[in-house]
Design a protein around this motif. Structure first.
Motif, PDB file in Angstrom:
ATOM      1  N   ARG A  60       0.822  -1.201   0.000  1.00 32.34           N
ATOM      2  CA  ARG A  60       0.000   0.000   0.000  1.00 32.34           C
ATOM      3  C   ARG A  60       0.862   1.259   0.000  1.00 32.34           C
ATOM      4  NH1 ARG A  60      -3.010   2.875   4.062  1.00 32.34           N
ATOM      5  NH2 ARG A  60      -4.862   3.793   3.121  1.00 32.34           N
ATOM      6  N   ALA A  61       2.142   1.103   0.363  1.00 31.31           N
ATOM      7  CA  ALA A  61       3.062   2.238   0.394  1.00 31.31           C
ATOM      8  C   ALA A  61       3.678   2.500  -0.972  1.00 31.31           C
ATOM      9  CB  ALA A  61       4.157   1.995   1.421  1.00 31.31           C
ATOM     10  N   ASN A  62       3.013   2.070  -2.047  1.00 32.26           N
ATOM     11  CA  ASN A  62       3.372   2.395  -3.440  1.00 32.26           C
ATOM     12  C   ASN A  62       4.555   1.593  -3.985  1.00 32.26           C
ATOM     13  OD1 ASN A  62       1.642   4.383  -2.545  1.00 32.26           O
ATOM     14  ND2 ASN A  62       2.947   6.094  -3.046  1.00 32.26           N
ATOM     15  N   GLU A  63       5.093   0.640  -3.237  1.00 31.64           N
ATOM     16  CA  GLU A  63       6.327  -0.021  -3.626  1.00 31.64           C
ATOM     17  C   GLU A  63       6.101  -1.453  -4.079  1.00 31.64           C
ATOM     18  OE1 GLU A  63       9.104   0.274  -0.456  1.00 31.64           O
ATOM     19  OE2 GLU A  63       9.481   2.415  -0.756  1.00 31.64           O
ATOM     20  N   VAL A  64       6.942  -1.877  -5.038  1.00 33.39           N
ATOM     21  CA  VAL A  64       6.999  -3.267  -5.476  1.00 33.39           C
ATOM     22  C   VAL A  64       8.403  -3.774  -5.184  1.00 33.39           C
ATOM     23  CG1 VAL A  64       6.868  -4.863  -7.423  1.00 33.39           C
ATOM     24  CG2 VAL A  64       5.288  -2.931  -7.292  1.00 33.39           C
ATOM     25  N   SER A  65       8.489  -4.882  -4.458  1.00 29.02           N
ATOM     26  CA  SER A  65       9.775  -5.502  -4.143  1.00 29.02           C
ATOM     27  C   SER A  65       9.850  -6.840  -4.854  1.00 29.02           C
ATOM     28  CB  SER A  65       9.920  -5.688  -2.628  1.00 29.02           C
ATOM     29  OG  SER A  65      11.104  -6.396  -2.323  1.00 29.02           O
ATOM     30  N   VAL A  66      10.904  -7.026  -5.656  1.00 27.23           N
ATOM     31  CA  VAL A  66      11.091  -8.267  -6.402  1.00 27.23           C
ATOM     32  C   VAL A  66      12.169  -9.098  -5.710  1.00 27.23           C
ATOM     33  CG1 VAL A  66      11.824  -9.268  -8.597  1.00 27.23           C
ATOM     34  CG2 VAL A  66      10.308  -7.289  -8.570  1.00 27.23           C
ATOM     35  N   ARG A  67      11.859 -10.367  -5.418  1.00 29.22           N
ATOM     36  CA  ARG A  67      12.758 -11.254  -4.687  1.00 29.22           C
ATOM     37  C   ARG A  67      13.112 -12.480  -5.536  1.00 29.22           C
ATOM     38  NH1 ARG A  67      12.434  -9.739   0.772  1.00 29.22           N
ATOM     39  NH2 ARG A  67      11.483  -7.663   0.840  1.00 29.22           N
ATOM     40  N   ASP A  68      14.262 -13.080  -5.196  1.00 29.11           N
ATOM     41  CA  ASP A  68      14.646 -14.325  -5.858  1.00 29.11           C
ATOM     42  C   ASP A  68      14.074 -15.514  -5.091  1.00 29.11           C
ATOM     43  OD1 ASP A  68      16.231 -14.698  -3.625  1.00 29.11           O
ATOM     44  OD2 ASP A  68      18.120 -14.238  -4.646  1.00 29.11           O
ATOM     45  N   ALA A  69      14.502 -16.723  -5.443  1.00 28.46           N
ATOM     46  CA  ALA A  69      13.920 -17.934  -4.856  1.00 28.46           C
ATOM     47  C   ALA A  69      14.185 -18.047  -3.362  1.00 28.46           C
ATOM     48  CB  ALA A  69      14.453 -19.169  -5.578  1.00 28.46           C
ATOM     49  N   GLU A  70      15.249 -17.395  -2.857  1.00 30.91           N
ATOM     50  CA  GLU A  70      15.581 -17.452  -1.433  1.00 30.91           C
ATOM     51  C   GLU A  70      15.062 -16.245  -0.664  1.00 30.91           C
ATOM     52  OE1 GLU A  70      18.042 -18.156  -3.825  1.00 30.91           O
ATOM     53  OE2 GLU A  70      17.408 -20.252  -3.559  1.00 30.91           O
ATOM     54  N   GLY A  71      14.401 -15.321  -1.342  1.00 30.60           N
ATOM     55  CA  GLY A  71      13.846 -14.152  -0.674  1.00 30.60           C
ATOM     56  C   GLY A  71      14.742 -12.940  -0.687  1.00 30.60           C
ATOM     57  N   ASN A  72      15.889 -13.003  -1.387  1.00 35.77           N
ATOM     58  CA  ASN A  72      16.777 -11.854  -1.469  1.00 35.77           C
ATOM     59  C   ASN A  72      16.190 -10.812  -2.420  1.00 35.77           C
ATOM     60  OD1 ASN A  72      18.813 -13.147   0.168  1.00 35.77           O
ATOM     61  ND2 ASN A  72      19.284 -14.409  -1.628  1.00 35.77           N
ATOM     62  N   GLU A  73      16.248  -9.550  -2.016  1.00 34.18           N
ATOM     63  CA  GLU A  73      15.684  -8.490  -2.841  1.00 34.18           C
ATOM     64  C   GLU A  73      16.582  -8.207  -4.039  1.00 34.18           C
ATOM     65  OE1 GLU A  73      13.161  -4.928  -1.409  1.00 34.18           O
ATOM     66  OE2 GLU A  73      15.207  -4.145  -1.556  1.00 34.18           O
ATOM     67  N   LEU A  74      15.991  -8.231  -5.241  1.00 33.71           N
ATOM     68  CA  LEU A  74      16.730  -7.975  -6.477  1.00 33.71           C
ATOM     69  C   LEU A  74      16.623  -6.516  -6.883  1.00 33.71           C
ATOM     70  CD1 LEU A  74      15.629 -11.159  -8.478  1.00 33.71           C
ATOM     71  CD2 LEU A  74      17.718 -10.824  -7.141  1.00 33.71           C
ATOM     72  N   TRP A  75      15.428  -5.973  -6.843  1.00 33.10           N
ATOM     73  CA  TRP A  75      15.221  -4.571  -7.176  1.00 33.10           C
ATOM     74  C   TRP A  75      13.843  -4.137  -6.693  1.00 33.10           C
ATOM     75  CZ3 TRP A  75      10.981  -4.124 -10.352  1.00 33.10           C
ATOM     76  CH2 TRP A  75      10.686  -5.209 -11.195  1.00 33.10           C
ATOM     77  N   THR A  76      13.630  -2.824  -6.685  1.00 34.09           N
ATOM     78  CA  THR A  76      12.338  -2.283  -6.253  1.00 34.09           C
ATOM     79  C   THR A  76      11.833  -1.277  -7.283  1.00 34.09           C
ATOM     80  OG1 THR A  76      13.357  -0.488  -4.987  1.00 34.09           O
ATOM     81  CG2 THR A  76      12.900  -2.550  -3.808  1.00 34.09           C
TER      82      THR A  76
END
Length: 664
Positions: A60-76
């Motif tokens: 709801r805070a306007n953000e998209v977080s993309v994660r890999d298979a282990e949950g590490n953040e790749l980009w936002t």
């Protein structure tokens, strides 16, 4: 002996409570978790790639977080308003996003770079993408479906003429098909070029859709709680399963063998291919989003408190099955204990003197009261309808809201007491905090508008010498009151339109193209644009109040001021304004209340965006209740608004004094 019996009964009740509290329920945190994270904002969008190597989480805070298979953040990625939907292409190379900022985005799944976008006139509420990422579709609150290509070029739109909240796509390339579910229950399938290929109809509004990889199976969730599996080839309904509440989200594996659904209470249902409910996960309304990989190996949950969890489906299912068996055994034992306790109470009353004495002592008062009511039954019957309406529509909603502000309120289910937790959550919600900043601005501007232009026009009309002219001028200023406020707002929406709006066209005509803006989309001017609506702000109601106060001033007082040589301005400051303090006091109270409760003005213009630049408390209350299903938090906002209005009204009554009060 009797006291000992009642002590044993009390001990049995305590034992029952402890037993019930010990009944295990499904716990997500230990149900085959692969990874989890806390994004500190309600999850409003969730999607996983077909192989589970990519997960996208929207908040709801306007953000998209993309994660890999282990949950590490790749980009936002950050939009200008809350995220409402996410969809991955089959290979995870393309991500489609829908947002309340009225844009449909297509991003590169590896880098997060924007590849294209298209805009609607209202909020997008869902999004879908083809297997190869070449086709993106979004459903908007403007009752249209928008379909764009991989460069963001709009290919076609379809206007349904009523609400559209569900959209999905299967296939790829020229064989891609767009599936649309509308609020009249109609499900339609379109070709890539926009030609309608098939149409069928369900009994209730379609709120969610999921499609198998081949399009042979379509899963639809509707407002009556039905989960329907449809043959994608001919539109025939294969089966329908029934839940206890509206279905807000559905998910299906690529082969159509794994089926899931979520209802508005936050319950997740696991279904067999024949429509039977295999098991039910109850999480007290916390689950807001569900997602399933195409191969069915992983599933994900997005929670209202910002938690996102990705689970191994096989381990998760096994743990849930074990928990369900344990819970069933505990429930059976509890039912037996309840029966024993009830039997004990009945035996104490029937076979003991003390039990009978207690029963008689505690029942004599109610019996006498009922006898008195029965003797005056005709009088009570006459006042009963009015009393019922007052209790139902006035008192019950008010006290219910105050009570449920301290609960995790689920109107159709269990509402546990949470104390001040809802208020603590609001103190960390940046949208709520920003809404009060905007509300303060609205209050000040609203009071200034009401105390200036309507008073000025009332004075001008009152001082007209010709009574005939005075009458018609008063009528001309008051006639607009018959026009609904929503019409005025929609007219101003057209004036502010960045493409064809009158304001931008005028600025270009006078040689000032650099002054043109996306008036509702620029955070620097969005709130000012909303406040400017209605210029010159001659509120007809306030005008009548002031004019009525002016004509009630005694002619002797006005004649005396003229004899003393007072001009119009002197008379205004020394006579009119002091004698109008009663009207000023009334309008201050009414405008303060209306400004604090402002909703439709912002809802119909910006929807609170961009970001939180135009958010107001009443809009936050609406979103929490209707979109986030957090009724307890919404009640807490209502209680805060009630206290603010109460304090403001008391201050107004205490410090704004009328001429009559000064005389006293």
């Amino acid at each position: 002996m009797i006291a000992q019996g009642w002590r044993r009964l009390a001990a049995g009740v305590l034992l029952l409570a402890c037993w019930w509290a010990a009944i295990p329920g499904p716990v997500l945190a230990q149900s085959g978790e692969i990874w989890s994270d806390d994004l500190a904002s309600p999850i409003t969008g969730l999607a996983m790639s077909a192989d589970g190597q990519r997960a996208a989480v929207g908040t709801r805070a306007n953000e998209v977080s993309v994660r890999d298979a282990e949950g590490n953040e790749l980009w936002t990625f950050t939009a200008d308003n809350s995220i409402t939907g996410l969809a991955w292409s089959e290979d995870g190379r393309r991500l489609a996003i829908s947002s309340e900022d009225r844009f449909l985005y297509l991003l590169d799944g590896d880098t997060g770079n924007e590849l294209g976008r298209t805009k609607a006139s209202r909020t997008f509420n869902s999004v879908a993408i083809s297997r190869d990422g070449s086709l993106v579709a979004g459903a908007s609150d403007d009752m249209q479906v928008y379909v764009m290509d991989s460069q963001g070029e709009l290919l076609w739109t379809d206007e349904r003429g009523l609400g559209v909240e569900a959209v999905s796509i299967y296939g790829s390339g020229d064989d891609a098909r767009v599936v649309v579910g509308a609020d009249d229950g109609r499900l339609s399938i379109f070709s890539k070029s926009g030609r309608q290929l098939l149409s069928t109809r369900l009994d209730y509004d379609i709120k969610s859709l999921a499609v198998s990889r081949s399009g042979g199976r379509i899963l639809a969730g509707t407002t009556d709680g039905s989960i329907t599996l449809i043959n994608g080839a001919n539109g025939e309904q294969i089966w329908t399963s029934k839940a206890d509440a509206e279905i807000t989200d559905v998910a299906m594996s690529g082969d159509g063998q794994l089926l899931m659904a979520r209802d508005e209470r936050g319950n997740v249902l696991y279904l067999d291919t024949d429509g039977s409910v295999i098991r039910r996960l109850q999480q007290e309304g916390e689950i807001r989003q569900i997602a399933l990989t195409g191969d069915g190996t992983r599933l994900a949950f997005g929670l209202a408190d910002g938690q996102v969890q990705v689970l191994d489906r096989m381990q998760h299912s096994a743990i849930l099955a074990t928990a369900a068996r344990t819970r069933n055994m505990a429930i059976t034992a509890t039912a037996g204990l309840v029966a024993l306790l009830l039997a004990g109470v009945i035996l104490l009353i029937i076979f003991t003197t003390g039990g009978r004495r207690i029963w008689v002592q505690h029942s004599v008062g109610p019996r006498r009261g009922l006898a008195a009511v029965w003797r005056a039954r005709f009088s009570y019957l006459l006042i009963l309808p009015t009393l019922l309406f007052l209790l139902t529509f006035n008192y019950y909603p008010a006290f219910s809201g105050l009570y449920h502000a301290f609960t995790d309120w689920n109107p159709a289910g269990h509402s546990p007491w949470v104390g001040l937790e809802n208020f603590r959550f609001l103190m960390t919600d940046r949208f709520f905090i920003a809404s009060f900043r905007n509300a303060l601005i609205l209050v000040v501007v609203s009071i200034v508008k009401t105390m200036t232009m309507p008073l000025l026009v009332a004075e001008l009309v009152f001082n007209l010498k010709n009574r005939y002219t005075q009458y018609w001028m008063r009528t001309l200023f008051v006639v607009p009151i018959v026009l609904p406020a929503v019409v005025e707002i929609l007219v101003w929406n057209n004036i502010y339109d960045p493409a064809i709006g009158l304001l931008n066209e005028f600025l270009e005509l006078v040689g000032r193209p650099e002054w043109t803006r996306v008036w509702y989309g620029d955070p620097k001017v969005a709130l000012s644009s909303v406040l400017f609506i209605g210029v010159p702000w001659v509120n007809a109601f306030a005008l009548l109040i002031f004019y009525g106060g002016l004509i009630s001033i005694s002619d002797e007082i006005i004649d005396s001021s003229r004899v003393d040589g007072a001009n119009v301005f002197r008379r205004f400051w020394n006579i009119d304004l002091p004698l109008l303090m009663g009207q000023v006091k009334l309008l201050l109270i009414l405008n303060f209340i209306n400004a604090v409760q402002t909703f439709e003005l912002v809802f119909l213009t910006t929807g609170g965006g961009p970001g939180d630049s135009t958010y107001v408390p009443a809009l936050e209350l609406y979103y929490m209740a209707m979109r986030m299903d957090r009724m307890g938090v919404a009640s807490a906002i209502g209680m805060i608004l009630f206290l603010i209005i109460l304090v403001g009204t008391i201050i107004n009554m205490r410090y704004v004094r009328t001429a009559t009060e000064f005389e006293a």
